[in-house]
Each structure stands twice: as C-alpha cells, then as structure tokens.
Design a protein around this motif. Structure first.
Motif, PDB file in Angstrom:
ATOM      1  N   ILE A 235      16.942 -33.144  17.031  1.00 25.15           N
ATOM      2  CA  ILE A 235      15.844 -32.170  17.129  1.00 25.15           C
ATOM      3  C   ILE A 235      14.933 -32.501  18.302  1.00 25.15           C
ATOM      4  O   ILE A 235      13.863 -31.918  18.445  1.00 25.15           O
ATOM      5  N   ASN A 236      15.317 -33.461  19.118  1.00 25.43           N
ATOM      6  CA  ASN A 236      14.616 -33.709  20.381  1.00 25.43           C
ATOM      7  C   ASN A 236      15.640 -34.257  21.372  1.00 25.43           C
ATOM      8  O   ASN A 236      16.733 -34.672  20.957  1.00 25.43           O
TER       9      ASN A 236
ATOM     10  N   MET B 274      17.762 -37.640  20.861  1.00 27.22           N
ATOM     11  CA  MET B 274      18.641 -37.909  19.716  1.00 27.22           C
ATOM     12  C   MET B 274      20.083 -37.525  20.033  1.00 27.22           C
ATOM     13  O   MET B 274      20.349 -36.452  20.549  1.00 27.22           O
TER      14      MET B 274
ATOM     15  N   ASP C  99      14.378 -39.521   9.424  1.00 27.34           N
ATOM     16  CA  ASP C  99      13.337 -39.631  10.461  1.00 27.34           C
ATOM     17  C   ASP C  99      11.989 -40.088   9.905  1.00 27.34           C
ATOM     18  O   ASP C  99      11.003 -40.129  10.628  1.00 27.34           O
TER      19      ASP C  99
ATOM     20  N   ASN D  52       3.988 -38.866  11.950  1.00 23.33           N
ATOM     21  CA  ASN D  52       4.128 -37.422  11.732  1.00 23.33           C
ATOM     22  C   ASN D  52       3.875 -36.971  10.297  1.00 23.33           C
ATOM     23  O   ASN D  52       3.958 -35.777   9.999  1.00 23.33           O
TER      24      ASN D  52
ATOM     25  N   ARG E 237      12.976 -32.424   8.250  1.00 22.33           N
ATOM     26  CA  ARG E 237      11.926 -33.424   8.003  1.00 22.33           C
ATOM     27  C   ARG E 237      10.990 -33.032   6.854  1.00 22.33           C
ATOM     28  O   ARG E 237      10.007 -33.729   6.599  1.00 22.33           O
TER      29      ARG E 237
ATOM     30  N   ARG F 193       6.166 -28.276  18.854  1.00 20.58           N
ATOM     31  CA  ARG F 193       6.145 -28.566  17.413  1.00 20.58           C
ATOM     32  C   ARG F 193       4.991 -27.824  16.735  1.00 20.58           C
ATOM     33  O   ARG F 193       5.188 -26.978  15.883  1.00 20.58           O
TER      34      ARG F 193
ATOM     35  N   HIS G 180       5.690 -34.177  21.541  1.00 19.59           N
ATOM     36  CA  HIS G 180       4.458 -34.449  20.780  1.00 19.59           C
ATOM     37  C   HIS G 180       3.409 -34.966  21.760  1.00 19.59           C
ATOM     38  O   HIS G 180       3.740 -35.679  22.707  1.00 19.59           O
TER      39      HIS G 180
ATOM     40  N   ASP H 199       1.529 -37.391  21.486  1.00 16.82           N
ATOM     41  CA  ASP H 199       1.469 -38.865  21.570  1.00 16.82           C
ATOM     42  C   ASP H 199       2.509 -39.459  22.533  1.00 16.82           C
ATOM     43  O   ASP H 199       2.596 -40.668  22.682  1.00 16.82           O
TER      44      ASP H 199
ATOM     45  N   GLY I  49      15.797 -42.233  17.862  1.00 20.31           N
ATOM     46  CA  GLY I  49      15.334 -41.029  17.169  1.00 20.31           C
ATOM     47  C   GLY I  49      14.289 -40.280  17.987  1.00 20.31           C
ATOM     48  O   GLY I  49      13.759 -39.266  17.550  1.00 20.31           O
TER      49      GLY I  49
ATOM     50  N   CYS J 206       4.637 -43.503  17.359  1.00 12.80           N
ATOM     51  CA  CYS J 206       5.281 -42.636  16.349  1.00 12.80           C
ATOM     52  C   CYS J 206       5.541 -43.388  15.050  1.00 12.80           C
ATOM     53  O   CYS J 206       5.629 -42.781  13.986  1.00 12.80           O
TER      54      CYS J 206
HETATM   55  N1  ARG Z   1      13.080 -37.675  15.436  1.00 10.42           N
HETATM   56  C1  ARG Z   1      11.689 -37.458  15.237  1.00 10.42           C
HETATM   57  C2  ARG Z   1      11.382 -35.981  15.468  1.00 10.42           C
HETATM   58  O1  ARG Z   1      11.933 -35.424  16.378  1.00 10.42           O
HETATM   59  C3  ARG Z   1      10.867 -38.311  16.147  1.00 10.42           C
HETATM   60  C4  ARG Z   1       9.399 -38.202  15.918  1.00 10.42           C
HETATM   61  C5  ARG Z   1       8.578 -38.936  16.922  1.00 10.42           C
HETATM   62  N2  ARG Z   1       7.232 -39.044  16.513  1.00 10.42           N
HETATM   63  C6  ARG Z   1       6.157 -38.890  17.266  1.00 10.42           C
HETATM   64  N3  ARG Z   1       4.991 -39.100  16.735  1.00 10.42           N
HETATM   65  N4  ARG Z   1       6.227 -38.456  18.506  1.00 10.42           N
HETATM   66  O2  ARG Z   1      10.605 -35.384  14.768  1.00 10.42           O
END
Ligand code: ARG
Length: 308
Positions: free
Chosen positions: A39-40, A43, A83, A89, A112, A161, A190, A192, A278, A284
């Motif tokens: 999903i990003n 991955m 995840d 998150n 998720r 997101r 994200h 962050d 991930g 994260c």
């Molecule tokens: N695989 C997770 C996702 O895509 C990674 C989340 C990363 N978290 C973050 N705070 N940037 O949701």
C-alpha cells in the motif's frame, strides 16, 4: 573570537526551547510484522522481513528511546494486522483541560482497519477517550502520522492518506487550529516522512513532498527550517524521534548531521532497516502520548482550519 561573540549555534540555542512532548511513547510489538500487501511504494511482498532481525532492531529502538530518557509502553500486535507495528498510525493522542483524548485513525486501506480492535481498548484503558470520528470507519480517512503539534497549530498533511475533510473534523473535535499541507509525493505518503519537529524554532522539512503552495507554507511554519532534499528525505531521515536534545534517526546524511550538531542536537543512529520493508521507520514505530492542548498546542474554541 571572544567568549561573548554569539555564534550561529549559540544564537539558535538561546532562542530555541526543546519540545516538551516526546518523552512517552506507545509501540506495538513486532511479532506479526510481515509484508502481505503493498500500500506504499516501499512494500514488496517478495521481500519479507527476517523475524529475528526485526525483533532485535525493534528492541534496540526501545532501548535507545529509554536511554535517551523516554518512557515506552508496549501493546501486543495482532496476527490479522501485519502493519500494526507502525504504532504512530493508530490514533492521535492529545491531553488537555477536558482530559486525554484519542482521535482514532480511519485508515485509508481496509488492510489496516482491524488494528483498531486492539488499539481502541488500549487507549481507553489508558485514560484516553476515543473520538467518534475515526471509530469503526466513521468520517473521512484520517491517519495519525499525518499530524504534528507545531507552533500555533496542529499541522496536518493530507492527500495520499488523510482526506482534506478530516481537517475540519480534527479542528472541531479538538478545538485547535489545524494547518493543512497538501502532500503530492508518492514516497512521502505521511507527513512524518517529510516533516520532523526538532524544537520550537527548528524542524526538518522536505518541500519536495508538497505542492508549491504547501511547500512554501511548510517552510513558513518553522522559524529556522532544516530543508531536506528529496534524496535526503528518502533515507527516512525525517522519520526520526526527538527526546529533548537527542535525535534518534534511522539514517543521517552528513550534511544533515552537520546542521543538527551545529544546533546542539546529539544524533543517535538506530538501525531499523528490516522495518523499512513496510515503508516506515523510527517515527512510524512510535506514537507520542504526551502532547497537550493548552501547553504544546493553543486551544481555539470551535477550531479553525487554515489551508495555504
Ligand atoms: N505499511 C504502512 C502503511 O503503509 C506503513 C506506515 C508508516 N507509518 C508512518 N507513520 N508513516 O500504512
């Protein structure tokens, strides 16, 4: 140079106060971490993390946080939520005059959404009243990891997101000013990954994450920004955690280290490469529990949304 001559370093330090939050974190134990879907852009289901290395790196991060002076709470992961280790998150926790609240994330991807079944009871047991928005998929998508208290506002990234409408919900629900930044970079999905508060005068900011107006707005929020190039940000260096004057970083390009040390920060590198599979890093993996409305974030009755 006489001892009284101010250097860049002493000038910055004189005006900058350390973040008062960032000393208490929730983390999720990594036993169930796998890459089961993508999903990003980081991955790849063909590239699975090694469970032993994951455990060692995750525990080393816990130890580094504790050594830096932070308190860490651990929540068990879920077998149906590979995840969930990315604890940032789960939800946005804010203390304040009305008690501790958590705005539950309403995750963009259904993969998720089961995480909430464990995180919501944990937050409730720890005195955080869960919001209506975000629970059981109520309202627009909203992912903690896109929101930071900084300056006079909750700074919220939206686009990949979090949906823009969520900014209104946040402002109203929390009685704070929300400053929105539109994220356009697929790799910095994200906030962050592109923005890291360092103290009340400094933050790392990667303008390449945003559209032009939001890039300018992001830079204007920070009295003295550490401007990251896209390449620097893609090392996950903005996905760092700050405990007082210590910056716990997964990577630190030499130029970035020079600036941070010049401002009086101690850089501590933590190897979490297995967890990068991930698409997340140090920030994260950690959810701050000690941000307060009224101390770190001015209250604004009824809330307010400011877009660039
Ligand atoms: N695989 C997770 C996702 O895509 C990674 C989340 C990363 N978290 C973050 N705070 N940037 O949701």
């Amino acid at each position: 140079m006489s001892p009284m001559t101010p250097t860049d370093r002493s000038t910055s330090r004189a005006v900058a106060r350390p973040l008062v939050w960032g000393r208490h974190y929730l983390m999720v134990d990594p036993s169930h971490f796998r890459v089961e879907y993508a999903i990003n852009p980081f991955m790849d289901t063909e590239d699975q993390p090694d469970p032993q290395a994951v455990r060692e790196q995750w525990w080393a991060l816990v130890a580094a946080l504790r050594t830096a002076g932070a308190e860490v709470e651990v929540l068990e992961g879920r077998p149906d939520s590979p995840d969930m280790v990315y604890a940032m998150n789960l939800g946005l926790v804010l203390g304040g005059p009305g008690g501790r609240r958590v705005v539950m994330s309403h995750m963009r991807y259904p993969e998720r959404r089961l995480e909430q079944r464990s995180s919501m009871p944990w937050f409730a047991e720890h005195g955080c009243l869960p919001s209506y928005v975000g629970r059981d998929g109520v309202g627009p998508h909203l992912e903690a990891g896109d929101a930071f208290a900084y300056g006079d506002a909750l700074v919220v990234g939206y686009g990949p997101r979090t949906e823009e409408l969520a900014l209104k919900h946040l402002a109203i629900e929390l009685d704070v000013r929300v400053r929105g930044l539109r994220i356009t970079h697929p790799g910095m999905y994200h906030l962050d990954l592109a923005f890291c508060p360092l103290d009340d005068a400094h933050a790392m900011v990667c303008p390449a994450a945003f559209d032009d107006e939001s890039a300018a707005a992001a830079l204007a929020l920070v009295p003295e920004p550490l401007v990251l190039t896209e390449d620097e940000a893609m090392t996950f260096c903005a996905n760092s955690v700050v405990v007082g004057r210590t910056v716990l970083m997964p990577a630190c390009p030499p130029r970035v280290r020079g600036v941070l040390e010049g401002w009086g920060f101690d850089v501590v590198l933590v190897e979490v490469g297995e967890l990068h599979k991930g698409g997340g890093s140090v920030r994260c993996l950690t959810n701050p529990l000690d941000v307060q409305v009224g101390r770190d974030l001015p209250g604004v009755p009824g809330g307010e949304v400011v877009l660039p």
